[in-house]
Scaffold this motif. Sequence first.
Motif, mmCIF file in Angstrom:
data_model
loop_
_atom_site.group_PDB
_atom_site.id
_atom_site.type_symbol
_atom_site.label_atom_id
_atom_site.label_comp_id
_atom_site.label_asym_id
_atom_site.label_seq_id
_atom_site.Cartn_x
_atom_site.Cartn_y
_atom_site.Cartn_z
ATOM 1 N N SER A 122 0.853 -1.331 0.059
ATOM 2 C CA SER A 122 -0.392 0.303 -0.078
ATOM 3 C C SER A 122 0.847 1.062 0.191
ATOM 4 O O SER A 122 0.884 1.882 -0.809
ATOM 5 N N SER A 143 -3.303 0.715 -5.380
ATOM 6 C CA SER A 143 -5.389 1.028 -4.446
ATOM 7 C C SER A 143 -4.840 -0.341 -3.593
ATOM 8 O O SER A 143 -4.113 -1.437 -3.459
ATOM 9 N N GLN A 144 -6.212 0.307 -2.536
ATOM 10 C CA GLN A 144 -6.300 -0.853 -1.673
ATOM 11 C C GLN A 144 -7.405 -1.962 -2.301
ATOM 12 O O GLN A 144 -6.992 -3.317 -1.971
#
Length: 193
Positions: A145, A151-152
């Motif tokens: 992350s 991105s998550q």
Amino acid sequence: MQRTQSADDTDDTLIRKLAAGDRTAFPTLLERHLPVIHRLAWRLLGEQTEAEDVAQEAFLRLWNFAPDWRDQGASPRTWLYRVAFNLCQDRLRRRRVVFMETVPEVPTDPADSPSAALQDKQRSAKVQAALDALPERQRAALVLSYYEGLSQAEAAAILEIGEEALESLLARGRRKLRELLAAEGRELLGGLG
């Protein structure tokens, strides 16, 4: 006749070309993704040679898997991250007890003054040592992350967990990292008195 790849070719296009026998697609994929895959492995394993081995193995698997590539919702980049992550996890599981005698060097900006460069190097070493002390899943979540900037959704897919579970890992990992770094600071201050 095989043509050279352009920067406009998507990873999916390059994989399809590679599967069709266009070997000029592979160097383009290597150029795009090898640095980040190597960096991921280095951050997870803390060892240059092992990171190189993992990156090489991940791309060897991509080469071998290309003829069977089917878009199943994961991009080739996410697929490579997942393969590299799994290879790192396999290596970490095989380690019994790990004591890092030296912390990997983090490149510094040559424009920095010598004292600033030394402070940056020391700070980076402390952060890397604290990161290495985290549980594997927390370390992986933080690396994917924050260091890799995924991105998550991408990080969660690589870790094969939901985004809420990723958020929980990140929160616990940040909290533990702060505790470890604070303890390091207290130890340094205690040694001065």
